[in-house]
Scaffold this active site. Structure first.
Site, PDB file in Angstrom:
ATOM      1  N   CYS A 217      -8.112  -2.733  -4.482  1.00 26.48           N
ATOM      2  CA  CYS A 217      -7.349  -3.429  -5.516  1.00 26.48           C
ATOM      3  C   CYS A 217      -7.888  -4.858  -5.691  1.00 26.48           C
ATOM      4  O   CYS A 217      -8.406  -5.462  -4.748  1.00 26.48           O
ATOM      5  CB  CYS A 217      -5.888  -3.501  -5.101  1.00 26.48           C
ATOM      6  SG  CYS A 217      -5.076  -1.895  -5.040  1.00 26.48           S
TER       7      CYS A 217
ATOM      8  N   CYS B 174       0.842  -1.210   0.000  1.00 26.37           N
ATOM      9  CA  CYS B 174       0.000   0.000   0.000  1.00 26.37           C
ATOM     10  C   CYS B 174       0.875   1.257   0.000  1.00 26.37           C
ATOM     11  O   CYS B 174       0.507   2.268  -0.602  1.00 26.37           O
ATOM     12  CB  CYS B 174      -0.925   0.009   1.218  1.00 26.37           C
ATOM     13  SG  CYS B 174      -2.335  -1.108   1.126  1.00 26.37           S
TER      14      CYS B 174
ATOM     15  N   CYS C 130      -5.601   1.354   4.849  1.00 26.89           N
ATOM     16  CA  CYS C 130      -4.392   1.319   4.027  1.00 26.89           C
ATOM     17  C   CYS C 130      -3.450   2.467   4.345  1.00 26.89           C
ATOM     18  O   CYS C 130      -2.392   2.576   3.748  1.00 26.89           O
ATOM     19  CB  CYS C 130      -4.760   1.346   2.552  1.00 26.89           C
ATOM     20  SG  CYS C 130      -5.794   2.722   2.112  1.00 26.89           S
TER      21      CYS C 130
HETATM   22  S1  SF4 Z   1      -4.781  -2.805  -1.533  1.00 28.83           S
HETATM   23 FE1  SF4 Z   1      -3.536  -4.663  -1.904  1.00 28.83          FE
HETATM   24  S2  SF4 Z   1      -2.688  -4.538  -3.995  1.00 28.83           S
HETATM   25 FE2  SF4 Z   1      -3.550  -2.518  -3.417  1.00 28.83          FE
HETATM   26  S3  SF4 Z   1      -1.796  -1.406  -2.700  1.00 28.83           S
HETATM   27 FE3  SF4 Z   1      -2.719  -2.311  -0.862  1.00 28.83          FE
HETATM   28  S4  SF4 Z   1      -1.776  -4.344  -0.596  1.00 28.83           S
HETATM   29 FE4  SF4 Z   1      -1.213  -3.595  -2.656  1.00 28.83          FE
END
Ligand code: SF4
Length: 241
Positions: free
Chosen positions: A204, A123, A232
């Site tokens: 995502c 993230c 995140c």
């Molecule tokens: S949501 Fe998942 S794929 Fe997207 S940036 Fe975060 S860890 Fe990476």
């Protein structure tokens, strides 16, 4: 299969007042931060409502999104739809490709499932670093956070400060999920097809799944982690720095 509109759209008491309050807050925020305010849109249902209000009321707030390189095709398909419907271009901020490639080479495509630290590192590369560029030169940003979305968001204020001291406006703080879908239904707002397929909160592709009836709003995000870890890092306020 029923659509998200059929499942969720309801006219709740106070909806018109909440719309008026949201428009006023957006107008006041734009007036206080001329040319330096942006809607950081995730292209989810809430941000599509904000896009609709900003466009229809001609409120001078720029639109930008984080194209992490891991978004669903259905999410990216909204960008041309927004342009066609409102005549607005959403600026895209992508991760530094060398960092993203190095991370995948070192830790693998599904590193985020191995540990919270690796998920946060991913993230960091795909969201936080691009967000810092999205917000560079901006004094304020707008988000679609709502109190109803999760326990961690239960006290989201209308106006906050991010960890850099920048103004952060959450004009949908008091909206319900029924309000969001009522607005989408009655204003013909384009939305992500994944909402019809039981994805209430969309991130995502490797980190989002559909939810079952009765599951929490954000149950499909990072579902292998504990509830307390499920942010995140985009929405860190000054008070929890
Ligand atoms: S949501 Fe998942 S794929 Fe997207 S940036 Fe975060 S860890 Fe990476």
């Amino acid at each position: 299969m029923s659509t998200a509109i059929e499942r969720h759209a309801r006219l709740k008491p106070g909806y018109e007042q909440r719309v008026a309050q949201t428009v006023l807050l957006l107008q006041q925020a734009a007036a206080a931060h001329p040319g330096t305010i942006v809607l950081a849109t995730s292209l989810g249902a809430e941000d599509m409502v904000l896009t609709d209000l900003i466009a229809n009321h001609r409120i001078p707030v720029a639109l930008a999104t984080l194209d992490t390189g891991k978004l669903h095709a259905e999410t990216l398909a909204l960008l041309p739809k927004i342009e066609a419907r409102y005549g607005i271009t959403v600026e895209r901020f992508e991760p530094r490709s060398e960092q993203a490639i190095h991370f995948v080479r070192t830790h693998g495509e599904l590193a985020m499932r191995q540990s919270v630290d690796l998920r946060k590192a991913c993230c960091g590369i795909r969201k936080l670093e691009p967000l810092s560029r999205l917000l560079a030169g901006k004094t304020a940003w707008v988000t679609g956070l709502r109190r109803e979305q999760s326990g961690a968001r239960a006290e989201v204020p209308f106006e906050d400060r991010d960890d850099q001291g920048r103004a952060k406006f959450n004009p949908l703080a008091e909206w319900s999920w029924a309000d969001v879908w009522h607005h989408i239904a009655t204003h013909d707002v384009p939305y992500n097809e994944l909402h019809d397929r039981f994805f209430p909160s969309i991130g995502c592709e490797p980190c989002t799944r559909a939810v079952a009836l009765g599951e929490d709003f954000r149950a499909g995000r990072w579902w292998w982690e504990n509830e307390s870890a499920k942010e995140c890092g985009l929405h860190v306020s000054e008070t929890v720095k």
